[in-house]
Design a protein around this motif. Structure first.
Motif, short mmCIF file in Angstrom:
data_model
loop_
_atom_site.label_atom_id
_atom_site.label_comp_id
_atom_site.label_asym_id
_atom_site.label_seq_id
_atom_site.Cartn_x
_atom_site.Cartn_y
_atom_site.Cartn_z
N GLU A 153 5.17 8.07 1.14
CA GLU A 153 4.50 7.15 2.05
C GLU A 153 3.72 6.09 1.28
O GLU A 153 3.11 6.38 0.25
CB GLU A 153 3.54 7.95 2.94
N MET A 154 3.79 4.86 1.79
CA MET A 154 2.98 3.78 1.22
C MET A 154 2.59 2.83 2.34
O MET A 154 3.26 2.76 3.38
CB MET A 154 3.73 3.04 0.11
N GLY A 155 1.52 2.10 2.14
CA GLY A 155 1.09 1.10 3.11
C GLY A 155 2.06 -0.07 3.14
O GLY A 155 2.76 -0.34 2.15
N ILE A 156 2.09 -0.75 4.25
CA ILE A 156 3.04 -1.85 4.40
C ILE A 156 2.74 -2.97 3.40
O ILE A 156 3.66 -3.61 2.88
CB ILE A 156 3.10 -2.36 5.85
N ASN A 157 1.46 -3.19 3.07
CA ASN A 157 1.14 -4.23 2.09
C ASN A 157 1.61 -3.86 0.68
O ASN A 157 2.06 -4.73 -0.06
CB ASN A 157 -0.36 -4.53 2.10
N GLU A 158 1.54 -2.57 0.35
CA GLU A 158 2.07 -2.13 -0.95
C GLU A 158 3.59 -2.29 -0.97
O GLU A 158 4.17 -2.66 -1.99
CB GLU A 158 1.69 -0.67 -1.24
N PHE A 159 4.23 -2.03 0.18
CA PHE A 159 5.68 -2.21 0.24
C PHE A 159 6.05 -3.68 0.08
O PHE A 159 7.01 -4.01 -0.62
CB PHE A 159 6.23 -1.63 1.55
N LYS A 160 5.28 -4.56 0.67
CA LYS A 160 5.51 -6.00 0.48
C LYS A 160 5.39 -6.35 -1.00
O LYS A 160 6.22 -7.09 -1.54
CB LYS A 160 4.50 -6.82 1.28
N SER A 161 4.37 -5.82 -1.65
CA SER A 161 4.19 -6.07 -3.09
C SER A 161 5.35 -5.51 -3.91
O SER A 161 5.82 -6.15 -4.85
CB SER A 161 2.87 -5.46 -3.58
N LEU A 162 5.81 -4.32 -3.54
CA LEU A 162 6.94 -3.71 -4.23
C LEU A 162 8.19 -4.58 -4.12
O LEU A 162 8.86 -4.85 -5.12
CB LEU A 162 7.22 -2.32 -3.67
N ILE A 163 8.48 -5.04 -2.92
CA ILE A 163 9.67 -5.87 -2.72
C ILE A 163 9.55 -7.18 -3.50
O ILE A 163 10.50 -7.63 -4.13
CB ILE A 163 9.91 -6.13 -1.21
N ALA A 164 8.36 -7.78 -3.49
CA ALA A 164 8.15 -9.02 -4.24
C ALA A 164 8.35 -8.80 -5.73
O ALA A 164 9.03 -9.60 -6.40
CB ALA A 164 6.76 -9.58 -3.95
N GLU A 165 7.79 -7.74 -6.28
CA GLU A 165 7.95 -7.45 -7.71
C GLU A 165 9.40 -7.11 -8.04
O GLU A 165 9.92 -7.54 -9.07
CB GLU A 165 7.03 -6.30 -8.14
N TYR A 166 10.02 -6.34 -7.20
CA TYR A 166 11.41 -5.96 -7.41
C TYR A 166 12.29 -7.21 -7.43
O TYR A 166 13.14 -7.36 -8.30
CB TYR A 166 11.86 -4.99 -6.32
#
Length: 183
Positions: A153-166
């Motif tokens: 589980e992760m917060g939606i903002n962390e997921f946004k950051s993950l996708i941006a970094e990826y």
């Protein structure tokens, strides 16, 4: 979940359609009406469909936008990444993934820790086995032959950051090398 209203996976396709529909003609509209504002453009697009009359609270930028990006960056290029042996790891992705609450993480395919988690998230998205709760946390589930191999589980903002970094890593590693010819 029994109630489709609370199941994000039921809402995502409509939200994705709304987002795609809203930006579909933007180039042509801007060429024909160069002084149009973004608000005017969106209002014109909204008049072309009844989706907004029936769902006035759906915005152009919604949860589906994030999952469309995730699908495009995680699911679609998977085979190309493996075939071309692209390294899509970096410390900024590791830091984001370390913030996840991981309940189960079965290692597969001799991958590093971050690559393994990314693979599980990718599988979760590709099989629509995720949920967004009321606190805006995303739970990703990956299953193989009925066995849960990942639950994180992760917060939606962390997921946004993950996708941006990826995307940044993928862009540097793949686009510049194979499309722009700058390697």
């Amino acid at each position: 979940m029994n109630n489709g209203e609370k199941d994000t996976r039921v809402q995502v396709p409509t939200q994705a359609w709304v987002t795609a529909f809203a930006i579909m003609n933007i180039d042509e509209t801007l060429q024909n009406t160069p002084n149009i504002s973004l608000r005017e453009y969106i209002d014109i697009q909204k008049e072309k469909t009844n989706v907004w009359r029936n769902n006035p609270d759906i915005s152009i930028y919604n949860d589906s936008f994030l999952f469309m990006m995730a699908y495009a960056f995680l699911v679609v290029p998977k085979e190309s990444i493996a075939r071309l042996n692209l390294n899509i790891s970096c410390s900024s992705i590791d830091i984001i993934l370390q913030k996840m609450t991981i309940r189960k993480n079965k290692k597969q395919h001799d991958l590093g820790e971050s690559e393994n988690i990314i693979r599980h998230i990718r599988n979760s998205i590709s099989h629509a086995d995720f949920n967004i709760d009321d606190e805006r946390n995303i739970t990703f589930i990956d299953q193989h032959q009925g066995e849960v191999t990942f639950n994180g589980e992760m917060g939606i903002n962390e997921f946004k950051s993950l996708i941006a970094e990826y995307f940044n890593i993928f862009y540097k590693c793949y686009h510049q090398k194979y499309i722009a010819g700058k390697a």
